[in-house]
Design an enzyme around this catalytic site. Sequence first.
Site, PDB file in Angstrom:
ATOM      1  N   TYR A 130      13.358 -46.367  -2.134  1.00 27.94           N
ATOM      2  CA  TYR A 130      14.303 -45.330  -2.503  1.00 27.94           C
ATOM      3  C   TYR A 130      15.556 -45.863  -1.784  1.00 27.94           C
ATOM      4  O   TYR A 130      15.717 -46.179  -0.928  1.00 27.94           O
ATOM      5  CB  TYR A 130      14.002 -44.060  -1.936  1.00 27.94           C
ATOM      6  CG  TYR A 130      14.838 -42.933  -2.521  1.00 27.94           C
ATOM      7  CD1 TYR A 130      14.726 -42.703  -3.770  1.00 27.94           C
ATOM      8  CD2 TYR A 130      15.755 -42.351  -1.799  1.00 27.94           C
ATOM      9  CE1 TYR A 130      15.815 -41.624  -4.186  1.00 27.94           C
ATOM     10  CE2 TYR A 130      16.687 -41.509  -2.007  1.00 27.94           C
ATOM     11  CZ  TYR A 130      16.733 -41.113  -3.310  1.00 27.94           C
ATOM     12  OH  TYR A 130      17.731 -40.176  -3.779  1.00 27.94           O
ATOM     13  N   GLN A 259      27.477 -47.981  15.889  1.00 28.97           N
ATOM     14  CA  GLN A 259      26.447 -47.177  15.840  1.00 28.97           C
ATOM     15  C   GLN A 259      26.692 -45.552  15.277  1.00 28.97           C
ATOM     16  O   GLN A 259      26.057 -45.091  14.285  1.00 28.97           O
ATOM     17  CB  GLN A 259      25.385 -46.950  17.031  1.00 28.97           C
ATOM     18  CG  GLN A 259      24.156 -46.240  16.903  1.00 28.97           C
ATOM     19  CD  GLN A 259      23.056 -47.400  15.866  1.00 28.97           C
ATOM     20  OE1 GLN A 259      23.142 -48.547  15.887  1.00 28.97           O
ATOM     21  NE2 GLN A 259      22.439 -46.524  15.146  1.00 28.97           N
ATOM     22  N   HIS A 262      27.522 -44.265  11.886  1.00 33.24           N
ATOM     23  CA  HIS A 262      26.482 -44.118  10.932  1.00 33.24           C
ATOM     24  C   HIS A 262      26.386 -42.580  10.517  1.00 33.24           C
ATOM     25  O   HIS A 262      25.897 -42.409   9.402  1.00 33.24           O
ATOM     26  CB  HIS A 262      25.219 -44.592  11.158  1.00 33.24           C
ATOM     27  CG  HIS A 262      25.273 -46.138  10.996  1.00 33.24           C
ATOM     28  ND1 HIS A 262      24.931 -46.601   9.639  1.00 33.24           N
ATOM     29  CD2 HIS A 262      24.636 -47.104  11.743  1.00 33.24           C
ATOM     30  CE1 HIS A 262      24.831 -48.040   9.530  1.00 33.24           C
ATOM     31  NE2 HIS A 262      24.549 -48.441  10.896  1.00 33.24           N
ATOM     32  N   GLU A 327      15.945 -47.479  18.983  1.00 34.42           N
ATOM     33  CA  GLU A 327      15.831 -48.344  17.657  1.00 34.42           C
ATOM     34  C   GLU A 327      16.436 -49.867  18.034  1.00 34.42           C
ATOM     35  O   GLU A 327      15.651 -50.738  17.629  1.00 34.42           O
ATOM     36  CB  GLU A 327      16.547 -47.751  16.589  1.00 34.42           C
ATOM     37  CG  GLU A 327      16.682 -48.508  15.406  1.00 34.42           C
ATOM     38  CD  GLU A 327      17.674 -47.810  14.112  1.00 34.42           C
ATOM     39  OE1 GLU A 327      18.440 -46.837  14.766  1.00 34.42           O
ATOM     40  OE2 GLU A 327      17.385 -47.868  13.104  1.00 34.42           O
ATOM     41  N   HIS A 328      17.480 -49.736  18.721  1.00 36.60           N
ATOM     42  CA  HIS A 328      18.258 -51.061  19.056  1.00 36.60           C
ATOM     43  C   HIS A 328      18.518 -51.091  20.512  1.00 36.60           C
ATOM     44  O   HIS A 328      19.155 -50.158  21.013  1.00 36.60           O
ATOM     45  CB  HIS A 328      19.604 -51.100  18.239  1.00 36.60           C
ATOM     46  CG  HIS A 328      19.473 -50.925  16.979  1.00 36.60           C
ATOM     47  ND1 HIS A 328      20.269 -49.730  16.223  1.00 36.60           N
ATOM     48  CD2 HIS A 328      19.109 -51.759  15.786  1.00 36.60           C
ATOM     49  CE1 HIS A 328      19.954 -49.729  14.812  1.00 36.60           C
ATOM     50  NE2 HIS A 328      19.518 -50.983  14.614  1.00 36.60           N
ATOM     51  N   ASP A 361      22.439 -55.579  11.094  1.00 34.15           N
ATOM     52  CA  ASP A 361      22.606 -54.717  10.194  1.00 34.15           C
ATOM     53  C   ASP A 361      22.508 -55.554   8.742  1.00 34.15           C
ATOM     54  O   ASP A 361      22.126 -54.949   7.644  1.00 34.15           O
ATOM     55  CB  ASP A 361      23.665 -53.770  10.225  1.00 34.15           C
ATOM     56  CG  ASP A 361      23.391 -52.749  11.195  1.00 34.15           C
ATOM     57  OD1 ASP A 361      22.322 -52.511  11.755  1.00 34.15           O
ATOM     58  OD2 ASP A 361      24.382 -52.046  11.632  1.00 34.15           O
ATOM     59  N   HIS A 420     -29.890 -47.155   6.913  1.00 31.86           N
ATOM     60  CA  HIS A 420     -29.168 -48.548   7.634  1.00 31.86           C
ATOM     61  C   HIS A 420     -30.084 -49.297   8.377  1.00 31.86           C
ATOM     62  O   HIS A 420     -30.125 -50.496   7.885  1.00 31.86           O
ATOM     63  CB  HIS A 420     -28.390 -47.816   8.693  1.00 31.86           C
ATOM     64  CG  HIS A 420     -27.019 -47.171   8.228  1.00 31.86           C
ATOM     65  ND1 HIS A 420     -26.815 -46.172   7.642  1.00 31.86           N
ATOM     66  CD2 HIS A 420     -25.612 -47.602   8.252  1.00 31.86           C
ATOM     67  CE1 HIS A 420     -25.508 -45.831   7.227  1.00 31.86           C
ATOM     68  NE2 HIS A 420     -24.846 -46.795   7.734  1.00 31.86           N
TER      69      HIS A 420
END
Lengths: 434, 434
Positions: A130, A259, A262, A327-328, A361, A420
Amino acid sequence: MTRLLFASTPHFNAEYKALLLGRGEAVDGVEDRARAILADIKAGGFAALDAWSQKIDGVGLSPQSVRVTQAQLNAAMAACDPKVIASLERAAQRITDYHQRSKPSDDIWVDAQGVTLGWRWTPVDAAGLYAPGGMAAYPSSVLMNALPAKAAGVARVVMMTPPGRMHENPAILAAAKIAGIDEIYGVGGAQAIAAMAYGADPIAPVDVIAGPGNAWVSTAKKLVFGHVGIDSVAGPSEVFIIADADNDPAIIAADLMAQAEHDGLAQSILFTDDANFGQKVLDAVATMIEAGQTGPEAKISWLAYGAVIIVNHLDQAITLSDLGAPEHVQIATHNPEALAKKIRHAGAIFMGRLAPEALGDYLAGPNHVLPTGGRARWASGLSTHMFMKRTTLMGTGIEGLRALGPSGVTLAQAEGLPAHAASIALRLKAVDGT
Amino acid sequence: MTRLLFASTPHFNAEYKALLLGRGEAVDGVEDRARAILADIKAGGFAALDAWSQKIDGVGLSPQSVRVTQAQLNAAMAACDPKVIASLERAAQRITDYHQRSKPSDDIWVDAQGVTLGWRWTPVDAAGLYAPGGMAAYPSSVLMNALPAKAAGVARVVMMTPPGRMHENPAILAAAKIAGIDEIYGVGGAQAIAAMAYGADPIAPVDVIAGPGNAWVSTAKKLVFGHVGIDSVAGPSEVFIIADADNDPAIIAADLMAQAEHDGLAQSILFTDDANFGQKVLDAVATMIEAGQTGPEAKISWLAYGAVIIVNHLDQAITLSDLGAPEHVQIATHNPEALAKKIRHAGAIFMGRLAPEALGDYLAGPNHVLPTGGRARWASGLSTHMFMKRTTLMGTGIEGLRALGPSGVTLAQAEGLPAHAASIALRLKAVDGT
């Protein structure tokens, strides 16, 4: 108000915790409607997809025109600045190289008991991606989502992006063409997730859905998880920068703003062991914002969730960073590799004064789809793994059967599973007559 | 009524599709209540956990007694047949060996542009495992869920199992001790998932939750996904057996029943190229069921979802198997490896007349937690991967910055992100003065 916090002060732990937990990811009210859209399209196919697209995007869909044509792709390529095309191609090559190297490998061996063991990775048949419209329509995200699937060997990669506005941003379609995406449809929101998960003839379903999106898309992805695979539950992103005083405050300020621009919910935190340097960075950020050198979201994010934290020593920054599992992490210090080794929880680490997160990025090579909101404690970034699955292998002849069989029968009996036990015992009997 | 189907007949495709899609996984009515339990325990901690345990399991919990003691574990070990203990230890060793070998590996390199790239895998800090009570209480599942976490290097592995009845089945606690599980709590159902996801002091939260369970447990796991990692969305399991006429029908019948006896919703399908052999297997199954040589669930499963399918040739069985993407494929033919290579979608493949799936349930080495209900199209079995996460690494000096920087600036500008562009451009300027 952006905070200048001192890790040595008594209330710091509480302040830091509030800073990490302060951001919301609320999606209230979305779930019931997303669920209705999914059920409707699952049952009603393309006609239902068309109806929801009219209702939500104001654009009706027809089986003939829903798919982007090769001519439209070529027109998008032609509409882009050649410098942008060249940079996308450069990025695509580097991302492909990195992801091909990270493909998991197969193994098969015979163990000491004569049992053949192993595993094999195969790509999924079809992957869907997406690509959002609006503010978050990034050609770099098209590359980052599609190329791991391609590197994994997925034969059919599909992209969906909101109709109507897709031709306003030709770089999105250009990136899709450069990534070699096989089918592109102008379908948006939760209805796109439904079409990918369940199919809507002539659109065939996919096995895995990746890619960013708004609350509708994220919620729909979570709801179809289990029927298909999904890449992750994504939230607003964050960067933690660990920097000593030997950096240019203006450069670190730009990193923090990169950052922050965004998303108003993004989080940028600087850890430094020098209060004077920390203050200079705060001033440089203020200058950037006042001069309009960032997007408007940057100011919102920085004032609400940004911080400069003065640590007693850089190792303390590592401990604090791991609590947030960001995240970073960007490390701009002497010997950044040594600090990087100590970090346990991070989606991606950037090492060195000349290695800003922004390179990651676009074209460093590693994926920019990474776990957010502390999920780096347990989740990984997007990779070829997401688009492949492992089949385990086991085989045996007489020797292995004799070695494993009796313990297998014992355990089957202990678990009260007679068939079994028979499945193993009948073979032992066939081989050895007992 | 169990079907004998011929792949050569006109209606076969529709019949086969109905067979694959006929099983339900409905969990209606569970979700709202599971959501309420989760929210309640998240907010109310141990007191709420105690209240729900009283209400649902009829067992109150106290912070002092909720945790299973070392003395209780030792008592469980002593209460087990030593043969069972030895078999569990044997199984634990083989499962550990396999999973240690399958640990993903780190990589770091410098590319042609002088950019350092790589990734690093680290274990999660804490993993939780749910072990159901009742019919599905299998010590083998305790090993299969806990040992991959241990092999991954997880420092804290927690198990929860319903209170009250856990001491009725000492093999469960013995398996937990053998697996080296660090903390065991007598907490059941959705409330156990809540306690693991959010913590309930003195119980600390975990990062990843694995393990089987009923609809309450599965639903609760799906609801906490995103806050923590979960292993999979599990449904009733299945085996597809591909066998030629050179097998003993009674042995293949036992294999079919071994799957069927797990669960009334399980599915056992035999593909064979010999109608006469297929009929003999049908007869042998009937004999086993009549003689009571299986659990009662086997008959329910076999009559509702079992089938013997006569294929025109064994390659057709591969094609049909891939349509179902089953949890297990067992290949009892001449040269089973050649057929195994052609299969694209399966959780696990067992190769050879002497390699029944039942060995894989216990001690072959690969995990028995595998994707069900067609999810092998995109999902993998439980492994060390579930308990580890990857951090990507990137670093660069002047050379790499010069190589990547200009393209990065171009793409940042094309995406309308000025601080991204500045973050790179200011470094280029610092290095080269332009």
